[in-house]
Structures are given as C-alpha cells and as structure tokens.
Scaffold this active site. Structure first.
Site, mmCIF file in Angstrom:
data_model
loop_
_atom_site.group_PDB
_atom_site.id
_atom_site.type_symbol
_atom_site.label_atom_id
_atom_site.label_comp_id
_atom_site.label_asym_id
_atom_site.label_seq_id
_atom_site.Cartn_x
_atom_site.Cartn_y
_atom_site.Cartn_z
ATOM 1 N N MET A 21 -9.749 -24.527 -10.160
ATOM 2 C CA MET A 21 -9.292 -23.776 -11.323
ATOM 3 C C MET A 21 -7.889 -23.210 -11.074
ATOM 4 S SD MET A 21 -10.677 -20.127 -12.741
ATOM 5 C CE MET A 21 -12.232 -20.591 -13.459
ATOM 6 N N LEU A 24 -3.755 -19.233 -13.295
ATOM 7 C CA LEU A 24 -3.133 -18.803 -14.549
ATOM 8 C C LEU A 24 -3.752 -19.598 -15.691
ATOM 9 C CD1 LEU A 24 0.644 -18.619 -13.529
ATOM 10 C CD2 LEU A 24 -1.098 -16.826 -13.424
ATOM 11 N N GLY A 27 -5.623 -18.538 -22.827
ATOM 12 C CA GLY A 27 -6.775 -18.242 -23.680
ATOM 13 C C GLY A 27 -6.510 -18.676 -25.106
ATOM 14 N N THR A 28 -7.530 -19.236 -25.758
ATOM 15 C CA THR A 28 -7.325 -19.809 -27.093
ATOM 16 C C THR A 28 -7.920 -18.948 -28.211
ATOM 17 O OG1 THR A 28 -9.341 -21.143 -26.974
ATOM 18 C CG2 THR A 28 -7.316 -22.138 -26.104
ATOM 19 N N ASP A 52 -8.995 -21.808 -21.786
ATOM 20 C CA ASP A 52 -10.262 -21.108 -22.028
ATOM 21 C C ASP A 52 -10.586 -21.145 -23.522
ATOM 22 O OD1 ASP A 52 -12.400 -19.130 -21.046
ATOM 23 O OD2 ASP A 52 -11.513 -18.099 -22.765
ATOM 24 N N TYR A 57 -14.757 -19.008 -31.199
ATOM 25 C CA TYR A 57 -13.383 -18.887 -31.702
ATOM 26 C C TYR A 57 -13.140 -19.808 -32.901
ATOM 27 C CZ TYR A 57 -12.744 -16.683 -27.096
ATOM 28 O OH TYR A 57 -12.868 -15.903 -25.968
ATOM 29 N N LYS A 86 -17.543 -21.813 -24.106
ATOM 30 C CA LYS A 86 -18.637 -20.831 -23.966
ATOM 31 C C LYS A 86 -19.732 -21.026 -25.006
ATOM 32 C CE LYS A 86 -15.028 -17.468 -22.847
ATOM 33 N NZ LYS A 86 -13.998 -17.717 -23.888
ATOM 34 N N HIS A 119 -21.404 -16.805 -23.213
ATOM 35 C CA HIS A 119 -20.318 -15.946 -23.717
ATOM 36 C C HIS A 119 -20.622 -14.459 -23.540
ATOM 37 C CE1 HIS A 119 -16.834 -15.942 -26.825
ATOM 38 N NE2 HIS A 119 -16.804 -14.844 -26.123
ATOM 39 N N LEU A 220 -3.209 -8.249 -20.237
ATOM 40 C CA LEU A 220 -2.109 -7.449 -20.821
ATOM 41 C C LEU A 220 -2.680 -6.360 -21.721
ATOM 42 C CD1 LEU A 220 0.323 -10.354 -21.860
ATOM 43 C CD2 LEU A 220 0.191 -9.115 -19.692
ATOM 44 N N THR A 266 3.953 -17.903 -28.470
ATOM 45 C CA THR A 266 5.204 -18.635 -28.693
ATOM 46 C C THR A 266 5.586 -19.350 -27.396
ATOM 47 O OG1 THR A 266 6.562 -16.799 -27.926
ATOM 48 C CG2 THR A 266 6.057 -16.852 -30.292
ATOM 49 N N ARG A 269 7.174 -16.971 -24.858
ATOM 50 C CA ARG A 269 6.201 -16.134 -24.139
ATOM 51 C C ARG A 269 5.345 -16.974 -23.188
ATOM 52 N NH1 ARG A 269 4.004 -11.202 -27.909
ATOM 53 N NH2 ARG A 269 5.765 -9.844 -27.443
ATOM 54 N N ASN A 273 4.964 -15.919 -19.442
ATOM 55 C CA ASN A 273 3.657 -15.594 -18.864
ATOM 56 C C ASN A 273 3.234 -16.585 -17.772
ATOM 57 O OD1 ASN A 273 3.811 -13.693 -20.861
ATOM 58 N ND2 ASN A 273 1.825 -14.113 -21.764
HETATM 59 N N1 LIG Z 1 -15.222 -13.455 -22.850
HETATM 60 C C1 LIG Z 1 -14.831 -12.662 -23.823
HETATM 61 O O1 LIG Z 1 -15.606 -11.950 -24.455
HETATM 62 C C2 LIG Z 1 -13.370 -12.646 -24.161
HETATM 63 C C3 LIG Z 1 -12.867 -11.607 -24.936
HETATM 64 C C4 LIG Z 1 -11.512 -11.610 -25.231
HETATM 65 C C5 LIG Z 1 -10.700 -12.616 -24.744
HETATM 66 N N2 LIG Z 1 -11.213 -13.634 -24.015
HETATM 67 C C6 LIG Z 1 -10.365 -14.747 -23.536
HETATM 68 O O2 LIG Z 1 -9.274 -14.226 -22.840
HETATM 69 C C7 LIG Z 1 -8.052 -14.700 -23.426
HETATM 70 C C8 LIG Z 1 -6.982 -13.696 -23.176
HETATM 71 O O3 LIG Z 1 -7.320 -12.452 -23.777
HETATM 72 P P1 LIG Z 1 -6.256 -11.638 -24.562
HETATM 73 O O4 LIG Z 1 -5.829 -12.403 -25.754
HETATM 74 O O5 LIG Z 1 -6.772 -10.289 -24.738
HETATM 75 O O6 LIG Z 1 -5.058 -11.633 -23.501
HETATM 76 P P2 LIG Z 1 -3.764 -10.798 -23.321
HETATM 77 O O7 LIG Z 1 -2.759 -11.773 -22.816
HETATM 78 O O8 LIG Z 1 -4.090 -9.558 -22.564
HETATM 79 O O9 LIG Z 1 -3.339 -10.292 -24.761
HETATM 80 C C9 LIG Z 1 -2.768 -11.144 -25.717
HETATM 81 C C10 LIG Z 1 -1.850 -10.313 -26.580
HETATM 82 O O10 LIG Z 1 -0.776 -9.859 -25.801
HETATM 83 C C11 LIG Z 1 0.449 -10.127 -26.437
HETATM 84 N N3 LIG Z 1 1.343 -10.799 -25.482
HETATM 85 C C12 LIG Z 1 1.194 -12.013 -24.913
HETATM 86 N N4 LIG Z 1 2.208 -12.257 -24.071
HETATM 87 C C13 LIG Z 1 3.035 -11.177 -24.131
HETATM 88 C C14 LIG Z 1 4.242 -10.846 -23.490
HETATM 89 N N5 LIG Z 1 4.820 -11.675 -22.642
HETATM 90 N N6 LIG Z 1 4.799 -9.639 -23.775
HETATM 91 C C15 LIG Z 1 4.230 -8.793 -24.656
HETATM 92 N N7 LIG Z 1 3.067 -9.051 -25.292
HETATM 93 C C16 LIG Z 1 2.482 -10.230 -25.023
HETATM 94 C C17 LIG Z 1 0.164 -11.042 -27.594
HETATM 95 O O11 LIG Z 1 0.752 -10.445 -28.688
HETATM 96 P P3 LIG Z 1 1.250 -11.259 -29.985
HETATM 97 O O12 LIG Z 1 0.031 -11.318 -30.843
HETATM 98 O O13 LIG Z 1 2.313 -10.389 -30.516
HETATM 99 O O14 LIG Z 1 1.720 -12.591 -29.531
HETATM 100 C C18 LIG Z 1 -1.330 -11.116 -27.718
HETATM 101 O O15 LIG Z 1 -1.782 -10.478 -28.877
HETATM 102 C C19 LIG Z 1 -8.435 -14.988 -24.876
HETATM 103 O O16 LIG Z 1 -7.561 -15.870 -25.538
HETATM 104 C C20 LIG Z 1 -9.798 -15.595 -24.681
HETATM 105 O O17 LIG Z 1 -9.680 -16.934 -24.255
HETATM 106 C C21 LIG Z 1 -12.534 -13.640 -23.698
#
Ligand SMILES: NC(=O)c1ccc[n+]([C@@H]2O[C@H](COP(=O)([O-])OP(=O)(O)OC[C@H]3O[C@@H](n4cnc5c(N)ncnc54)[C@H](OP(=O)(O)O)[C@@H]3O)[C@@H](O)[C@H]2O)c1
Length: 314
Positions: A21, A24, A27-28, A52, A57, A86, A119, A220, A266, A269, A273
C-alpha cells in the site's frame, strides 16, 4: 517511523497482500460526478497510486472510468495501483457481502481489489436504501447480525481470491480487539479519522504491535475551518520550513507511521498534497505536543457518515 525523507514512493506491506500500500492515498469522497473524474485523474497524474473508494460514495463508476482512462494514458499497470473500497452498512448480512463486493468491483471496472473494508461497525436494515429511517427519522439498525458474522463473509472473499486483504473502518479498540482475536483472517488495516486533534495513539500502538496498517482519514481535518489547517503551531512550522500547512499535516501523519487519505480536488492541490517529505524532528515533536482535541466525524457513534450530506427526504 519511516527512514526515507521522501514519502512519495513509500509503500507498506499488508498482512496477506501480494502488493504493497502506498502510504499517500487519494480519497474519493467527492459528491459531484464530473469532479470525481477530474480529481481522480489529477491525483493519478500527480503520482498518487492508492485510491480509497466506497459503495456509499455512489461514485465508484466514475472512479473506475477515471482510473481506466488515466492508467491507459500514462501506461500504469494495475499491479502498480492500490485500490480499496468498502462494504456499506446495509450489506452486513453475510449472504449480502459477496454480491455487494461484486457490484463494487463491476462499477470500479476491476477484477480484484487490494483491500476491502467494512465501512462502519453498524449494521443497517438490509435493502437498497443506503440510509433507512423510520417515520421519526431514526436510523433502522439490523440487530440480527454481528460484526463477527460480517467478518466471516469478508474472510470468504479472501478465500475465493477476490481481494487480497480485508479490514475495518470507523472502529475503536473495543470493536477491533474482539474481531482480531476471533478472526481466521486477521484485519490487515483499519481506517479511522486521525489528525493532530485526534491522534488515536492507543489504537495506533495496537495496530503497530499487531502489524495492522493504520489508515488515517481527514488528515487535514476534512478542510474544516477553523481546524488543524489553521492551527498556529502548524502555520508557524509551515512558514519556518517553507511548506504549506497541508504538507506539514500530511508529513506528520506519514512520519508517525500511518498511511493517509487526502482529497485534493484540483491538479495543483494534488501536486501539493503528494509532494510530502519528512519534517525536522523538533517540528514533529511540537505537533505531537498539541493539546487541542476534536473529532470532526461522528460516524463512529452512529454509523451515519458525517461528511456525506443526507438527500432531502421525499
Ligand atoms: N471511513 C470513513 O468513514 C471515512 C470518512 C471520511 C473520509 N474517508 C476517506 O478519507 C478521504 C479523505 O478524507 P477527507 O476528505 O476528510 O480528507 P482531508 O484531505 O482531510 O480533507 C479534504 C478537504 O481538505 C481540503 N484540502 C485538500 N487539500 C488541501 C490543501 N492542500 N490545502 C487546503 N485545503 C485542502 C479540501 O477542500 P476543498 O473542498 O476546498 O478542495 C477538502 O475539502 C475521503 O475522500 C474518503 O476516501 C473515510
């Protein structure tokens, strides 16, 4: 802790998997179909090789389309990409696990998965409605199935060669330990919310001891403002070392030995990241000393996802 100073190509071995794995992960969890396709392609282009997904989703088809196109364009082999999806709460009954898995695989246009996760530990009433509720809006749970019953269904998938590894998501030690003890095929990974405001250190230590990959979501802080991205310690370190706050938070997660999932939407980003390198030891220690505690996603308490808006009731 990883020895390399560059986390971009770092991979972790899983218990049974033939592949590894990449730490890095992309997530989708993106609600818009077109944005899912473009963000997934941008992530692949930026270098992400770990994706992921989830039945919940409702965009596995778009992720599958983007992966197929992106991998063909960039001549990326399937074995070089790590894909997780999941099992949703409405499919916890053991006889529903394999059909749900097959449906996800079909939507993703793949012939095997690297990792399949339960999940959440909550079983909902089985059926096509992913969010079954009674007249008062209360979730309809399915008390007739235990998490161990569902785990047995997951083990059969590995027996049948359909996925390399299986694991759990949105669990704490209370749910993980009994499954770990009873499992014939041990959980290879757990996916939970984790960032400096929710380090989940006890769970991480257990995972390290048992060789389970700890996969951090919301590294984040899900982009919630104010949140970890605005923390003064994170901002000061970012300025000091010439990185962005997001890069500091992602590096911290990788440096403490977790894999992580982030959702850049984007191309810019995605590159930001993915370009993650080790932090100076003093910066790493300073983040470990942050005292703020905040859980952003209440999914662990009810099985209802905090980051997925509920469709308006009809
Ligand atoms: N198992 C579960 O229950 C569960 C729950 C939640 C998530 N997940 C998984 O985990 C993945 C990641 O979670 P997450 O979406 O919460 O991750 P995250 O990366 O912590 O947060 C994503 C948010 O951060 C912002 N962002 C991303 N890159 C940035 C940067 N370089 N600078 C500033 N802001 C930034 C984005 O904002 P913008 O919208 O402005 O782009 C986006 O809304 C999900 O896609 C999913 O696959 C699993």
């Amino acid at each position: 802790m990883f020895e390399s100073s560059d986390f971009r190509n770092k991979r972790i071995s899983l218990k049974h998997g033939v592949g590894q794995m990449p730490i890095l992960g992309f997530g989708t969890l993106i609600s818009d179909a077109a944005a899912t396709i473009s963000a997934t392609k941008d992530a692949l282009e930026a270098g992400f090789r770990h994706f992921d997904c989830a039945e919940r989703y409702r965009n596995e088809s778009e992720v599958g389309e983007a992966l197929q196109e992106g991998m063909a364009t960039d001549r990326i082999a399937r074995e070089d990409v790590f894909v997780t999806t999941k099992l949703w709460n409405t499919n916890h009954r053991p006889e529903r696990v394999e059909p749900a898995f097959d449906a996800s695989l079909g939507r993703l246009k793949l012939n095997y998965l690297d990792l399949y996760l339960i999940h959440t530990p909550f079983a909902f009433q089985p059926g096509d409605d992913q969010d079954p509720r009674d007249q008062n809006g209360n979730v309809l749970y399915d008390r007739s199935v235990t998490l161990l019953d569902t785990w047995r269904g997951m083990e059969s998938l590995v027996d049948h060669g359909k996925c390399h590894d299986i694991g759990l998501s949105d669990v704490g030690l209370n749910e993980l330990m009994p499954i770990y003890e009873s499992a014939r095929i041990k959980p290879a990974a757990v996916q939970v919310e984790s960032h400096p405001y929710l380090p989940e250190t006890e769970l991480l230590e257990f995972c390290k001891e048992k060789g389970i990959v700890f996969l951090a979501f919301a590294p984040l802080g899900h982009g919630v403002r104010p949140g970890p991205l605005d923390d003064p310690i994170i901002s000061a370190i970012a300025t000091r070392i010439g990185k962005t706050p997001a890069q500091v938070l992602l590096a911290w997660a990788a440096q403490r030995g977790t894999a992580l999932l982030t959702t850049p939407r984007t191309a810019e980003r995605a590159r930001e990241n993915f370009n993650i390198a080790i932090l100076p030891e003093d910066a790493f220690s300073e983040i470990n000393r942050i005292q703020t505690r905040q859980r952003l996603n209440e999914v662990v308490k009810t099985g209802v996802p905090g980051f997925i808006p509920r469709p308006p009731s009809t």
